[in-house]
Scaffold this motif. Structure first.
Motif, PDB file in Angstrom:
ATOM      1  N   ASP A  92      19.258  12.022 -33.157  1.00  0.00           N
ATOM      2  CA  ASP A  92      18.737  13.386 -33.202  1.00  0.00           C
ATOM      3  C   ASP A  92      17.916  13.744 -31.968  1.00  0.00           C
ATOM      4  O   ASP A  92      17.740  14.920 -31.660  1.00  0.00           O
ATOM      5  CB  ASP A  92      17.874  13.585 -34.449  1.00  0.00           C
ATOM      6  N   PHE A  93      17.384  12.749 -31.291  1.00  0.00           N
ATOM      7  CA  PHE A  93      16.593  12.978 -30.084  1.00  0.00           C
ATOM      8  C   PHE A  93      16.615  11.714 -29.232  1.00  0.00           C
ATOM      9  O   PHE A  93      16.847  10.615 -29.748  1.00  0.00           O
ATOM     10  CB  PHE A  93      15.147  13.362 -30.426  1.00  0.00           C
ATOM     11  N   LEU A 115      16.198  16.900 -27.161  1.00  0.00           N
ATOM     12  CA  LEU A 115      16.803  17.005 -28.486  1.00  0.00           C
ATOM     13  C   LEU A 115      18.314  16.894 -28.392  1.00  0.00           C
ATOM     14  O   LEU A 115      18.944  17.522 -27.532  1.00  0.00           O
ATOM     15  CB  LEU A 115      16.421  18.341 -29.125  1.00  0.00           C
ATOM     16  N   PHE A 163      13.674  21.412 -35.460  1.00  0.00           N
ATOM     17  CA  PHE A 163      14.900  21.813 -34.776  1.00  0.00           C
ATOM     18  C   PHE A 163      16.109  21.683 -35.696  1.00  0.00           C
ATOM     19  O   PHE A 163      16.146  20.837 -36.593  1.00  0.00           O
ATOM     20  CB  PHE A 163      15.103  21.021 -33.485  1.00  0.00           C
TER      21      PHE A 163
END
Length: 249
Positions: A92-93, A115, A163
């Motif tokens: 995810d990041f 991100l 996010f």
């Protein structure tokens, strides 16, 4: 009488200067400290990939930090950790370093957060909570909670990032012309007609006549796909994609 007034004035001046110097000494007598920039009055960011180019798989956020105390003529490190998250590093990041640099002569720096864009973001939101930590360069003297000019409390040492790619209909999405909204339908319109998602938020571009043209053109395109044995379905793989009902009467 004049001498007395003069003496009183000199004494008052000396006391004022002395108090001011003492105040400055008190202010900088402790260690330098670091905090998330409070001037914005915010301790969080909401980021959506919804209007980012579909071919872009990573995007960057820059979170500002500031320092209090003396300006130094050498680089200093700001230590940061992930205090809480429901996201996964490298999924995810991108993995965050343990520290970021405040360059010599500066009182501010930025924390880079990259991100990523996994498919799950279209259905679920992810979050990161960054937290500053003390180290040999900085302490955390700044209050944990700060009150803004609007009496809203926020943190000076924690910063929240939310996010996703969950998308609401753009402002100029016409249900009458385009039918029920779906991200898949919006992206297909963009791909087939060389448009971008952002154009559907632009009132000066997405005027009524253009909406009608887009819808009529997409009806033709979708019919061609069906005629050639490749009907286009929505994400449920059951519902045929179509434009507004007005085009099917």
């Amino acid at each position: 009488m004049n001498d007395m007034i003069k003496n009183i004035f000199v004494l008052a001046t000396l006391l004022t200067v002395g108090w001011s110097c003492q105040k400055d000494l008190d202010l900088y007598s402790g260690r330098d400290f670091v905090y998330f920039n409070p001037s914005a009055g915010l301790d969080s960011t909401y980021f959506s990939f919804a209007y980012v180019d579909v071919n872009k798989s990573v995007d960057s956020l820059y979170i500002q930090v500031r320092t209090g105390g003396e300006v130094k003529n050498y680089d200093r490190q700001v230590k940061v950790k992930i205090a809480e998250t429901n996201a996964t590093a490298e999924v995810d990041f991108k993995t965050l370093p343990d520290s970021y640099t405040i360059s010599a002569g500066n009182t501010f720096g930025t924390i880079l957060v990259e991100l990523l864009r996994p498919e799950i973001l279209k259905k679920e939101e992810r979050y990161l909570i960054l937290e500053l930590e003390e180290n040999e360069y900085f302490t955390l003297n700044y209050p944990t909670k700060v009150t803004s000019s609007k009496d809203k409390e926020y943190s000076a040492i924690r910063y929240k990032i939310f996010f996703s790619e969950i998308m609401a209909p753009p402002t100029k999405w016409s249900t009458y012309e385009f039918g029920e909204f779906s991200v898949k339908k919006l992206d297909m319109i963009c791909e087939e007609l060389n448009l971008t998602r952002d154009m559907f938020n632009d009132a000066s571009y997405m005027i009524s006549s253009r909406q009608k043209y887009i819808a009529a053109k997409m009806v033709q395109i979708l019919n061609d796909y069906s005629t050639n044995g490749h009907p286009v379905y929505e994400d449920d793989n059951v519902t045929l994609m179509k434009m507004g009902d007005v085009y099917y009467k």
